[in-house]
Structure formats: structure tokens, C-alpha cells
Design a protein around this motif. Sequence first.
Motif, short mmCIF file in Angstrom:
data_model
loop_
_atom_site.label_atom_id
_atom_site.label_comp_id
_atom_site.label_asym_id
_atom_site.label_seq_id
_atom_site.Cartn_x
_atom_site.Cartn_y
_atom_site.Cartn_z
N ARG A 46 0.83 -1.21 0.00
CA ARG A 46 0.00 0.00 0.00
C ARG A 46 0.86 1.26 0.00
NH1 ARG A 46 -2.34 3.66 3.37
NH2 ARG A 46 -1.29 2.82 5.20
N ALA A 47 1.97 1.23 0.74
CA ALA A 47 2.86 2.39 0.79
C ALA A 47 3.50 2.66 -0.57
CB ALA A 47 3.93 2.19 1.86
N ARG A 48 3.88 1.59 -1.26
CA ARG A 48 4.47 1.78 -2.58
C ARG A 48 3.44 2.29 -3.57
NH1 ARG A 48 6.87 -3.37 -1.08
NH2 ARG A 48 9.06 -3.05 -0.51
N ARG A 49 2.21 1.81 -3.43
CA ARG A 49 1.17 2.21 -4.36
C ARG A 49 0.65 3.61 -4.07
NH1 ARG A 49 -2.30 -1.25 -2.83
NH2 ARG A 49 -3.55 0.18 -1.55
N ASP A 50 0.39 3.92 -2.81
CA ASP A 50 -0.29 5.18 -2.46
C ASP A 50 0.67 6.29 -2.05
OD1 ASP A 50 -2.57 3.72 -2.92
OD2 ASP A 50 -3.00 3.37 -0.80
N LEU A 51 1.84 5.92 -1.50
CA LEU A 51 2.74 6.93 -0.96
C LEU A 51 4.04 7.06 -1.75
CD1 LEU A 51 2.36 6.00 2.82
CD2 LEU A 51 1.01 7.62 1.50
N ASP A 52 4.19 6.25 -2.77
CA ASP A 52 5.38 6.29 -3.63
C ASP A 52 6.66 6.03 -2.83
OD1 ASP A 52 6.52 6.49 -6.14
OD2 ASP A 52 6.99 8.62 -5.92
N ILE A 53 6.58 5.14 -1.85
CA ILE A 53 7.77 4.75 -1.08
C ILE A 53 8.38 3.51 -1.73
CG2 ILE A 53 8.60 3.89 1.15
CD1 ILE A 53 6.41 5.47 2.49
N THR A 54 9.57 3.66 -2.26
CA THR A 54 10.21 2.56 -2.99
C THR A 54 11.32 1.89 -2.19
OG1 THR A 54 11.71 4.13 -4.04
CG2 THR A 54 9.68 3.58 -5.23
N HIS A 55 11.83 2.56 -1.14
CA HIS A 55 12.92 2.00 -0.36
C HIS A 55 12.40 1.60 1.01
CE1 HIS A 55 15.76 3.25 -3.42
NE2 HIS A 55 15.24 4.46 -3.37
N GLY A 56 12.32 0.31 1.27
CA GLY A 56 11.81 -0.16 2.54
C GLY A 56 11.92 -1.67 2.64
N ALA A 57 11.52 -2.20 3.79
CA ALA A 57 11.58 -3.64 4.02
C ALA A 57 10.53 -4.03 5.04
CB ALA A 57 12.97 -4.05 4.51
N VAL A 58 10.11 -5.29 4.98
CA VAL A 58 9.12 -5.83 5.91
C VAL A 58 9.85 -6.56 7.03
CG1 VAL A 58 7.13 -7.35 6.19
CG2 VAL A 58 7.43 -6.06 4.06
N LEU A 59 9.61 -6.14 8.26
CA LEU A 59 10.25 -6.77 9.40
C LEU A 59 9.55 -8.07 9.78
CD1 LEU A 59 11.00 -3.91 11.96
CD2 LEU A 59 12.66 -5.38 10.83
N PRO A 60 10.29 -9.14 10.02
CA PRO A 60 9.69 -10.36 10.56
C PRO A 60 9.47 -10.17 12.06
CG PRO A 60 12.03 -10.70 10.20
CD PRO A 60 11.72 -9.31 9.71
N LEU A 61 8.23 -9.90 12.47
CA LEU A 61 7.97 -9.58 13.86
C LEU A 61 8.06 -10.82 14.74
CD1 LEU A 61 5.04 -7.03 13.67
CD2 LEU A 61 7.50 -6.62 13.77
N PHE A 62 8.36 -10.58 16.00
CA PHE A 62 8.49 -11.66 16.98
C PHE A 62 7.87 -11.20 18.29
CE2 PHE A 62 12.19 -8.99 17.05
CZ PHE A 62 12.42 -8.76 18.41
N PHE A 63 7.72 -12.14 19.23
CA PHE A 63 7.09 -11.84 20.51
C PHE A 63 8.13 -11.86 21.63
CE2 PHE A 63 4.56 -12.64 24.33
CZ PHE A 63 3.54 -11.73 24.16
N PRO A 64 8.12 -10.88 22.55
CA PRO A 64 9.11 -10.86 23.64
C PRO A 64 8.77 -11.89 24.72
CG PRO A 64 7.60 -9.01 23.86
CD PRO A 64 7.26 -9.68 22.55
N LEU A 65 9.30 -13.08 24.55
CA LEU A 65 9.01 -14.16 25.48
C LEU A 65 9.80 -14.03 26.77
CD1 LEU A 65 9.04 -17.26 23.09
CD2 LEU A 65 7.06 -16.35 24.30
N GLY A 66 9.24 -14.57 27.87
CA GLY A 66 9.98 -14.69 29.11
C GLY A 66 10.98 -15.83 29.03
N SER A 67 11.73 -16.00 30.04
CA SER A 67 12.79 -17.01 30.01
C SER A 67 12.26 -18.43 30.17
CB SER A 67 13.82 -16.72 31.12
OG SER A 67 13.18 -16.67 32.38
N ASP A 68 11.18 -18.60 30.91
CA ASP A 68 10.68 -19.95 31.19
C ASP A 68 9.29 -20.14 30.59
OD1 ASP A 68 12.92 -20.61 32.78
OD2 ASP A 68 12.04 -19.52 34.47
#
Length: 235
Positions: A46-68
Motif C-alpha cells: 500500500r505504501a508503494r502504491r499510495d505513498l510512492d515509497i520505494t525503499h523499505g523492508a518488511v520486518l519479521p515480527l516476533f514476541f518478547p518471550l519470558g525465560s521460562d
Amino acid sequence: MVAKAARRLWWRAIYAREARLNAELERHAGAEGCFAWFLSQADADRARRDLDITHGAVLPLFFPLGSDPVRASVDYDIGLIGTWSWPPVREGMTWFLEHVVPRLPPEMSIAVAGAGSEALPEGRIRRLGLVPDARAFLAGVRVAAVPTIAGTGIQIKTLELAATGTPAVSTRLGVRGLDVVPDSLRVAETPENFAAALVEAVRHPRTHNPEVGWAWNEARRRAAVTMIADALAGL
């Protein structure tokens, strides 16, 4: 998308206004920035289509787990947790109660936790309200349900289920932004398929596998760190 899914006229008007204001902010940010991070491929497209943003990347999100990892005895067959007073989340619950629950065997127990659950209609579900430990609640169900039918962006609840190795059934929208869906998450779109997947998960339960969830989550964390470092080095 949220505005279109809202059932009440005033909520549609409020969400439509917020969408217009956010779009204006995004256009300014896109014009001034030289690189952008996105939380999902849909956001990037959507950003490339509507905002003309050509330089970017998609972050692989993760969850902040506890130790145990959290382990608990099974208290319920099916569990749902969320902020049910939030209209987009409530829409999913309404869909679940009206179209999925009637297709579930009457002997299966269903527990709903989280803010606003105490105000849900009485009937098949057990309304728990706020619980002291969300991870302990999820560890005590055979399968979690994610009946998301509205909203945008990444759903933190789905990330947590995947990262903790909790067996779950989700709609396609509920796993939005996950380029790799773990085996612990089954995706079902129609009420019939959603109910069938829940019944299968209860009658042939998979064990909660926090070690596999941790490995899935850690791989995403490392990938995100590497992507951020590479982007910063390039700038």
C-alpha cells in the motif's frame, strides 16, 4: 477495512475519520523519509502504491518471550482472549458466537478471558473477565480460537500463540503479516471450517510445544536484528 466492518454508523464515521487523518500523516512521512520499515507485506504494498515509497523492508515480527515456558493443566477445551470491548475485536466475537459456536458439540467447554468478556451474552461460553496471567490461561486450553474478521496490521495475540507453541485456529485475517505460519496454527475461513478445525483440535489434541514455538520466534528475532543492522549500515 475497520470502518467498513463496523456495524454501528457512528463507529464507521469515527474509523473513517481516523483513516483519513492517518493517511495524511503517512503521506508526509513518506515524502520526508528515505527508508521505511513495514509490519506486513500488505502495508508495504500500500505504501508503494499510495505513498510512492520505494525503499523499505518488511520486518519479521516476533514476541518478547519470558525465560521460562508456562505449563498448566487443561481447564477448558477452547479458549479466547482479547479486549472484547474494542469494536473490531467484538466483531470477531459476534461472528464466533453467532456462526461458529452453534456448530460445536454441546459438551465442549468454551472460556473467554479479557476486558469486556464479562459483558458478552450468556450461554455456551464461560466469561472470565480479566485473568491474572494470560499465558497461564492459554496454557490451560486445548486449543485457542482467533476469530478475527476486521482490522489491519499485525495481531499481537497471534504472535504470542505462535511463539508459545499454543495450538490455535485462526481466520486468514488473524494471521496477517506472518510470512511463515507455524504448524501449531490452523487457518480456517468459513464458520463450518472454523468449527470443524476446533472440534478436530479438541478431539485429537496436540500438546503445547513451547520449545518449537521458541525456535520459531527466535528465528524471526534474529532475522529482524539482521535486517535492521543491514539497513542502518546502508544508510
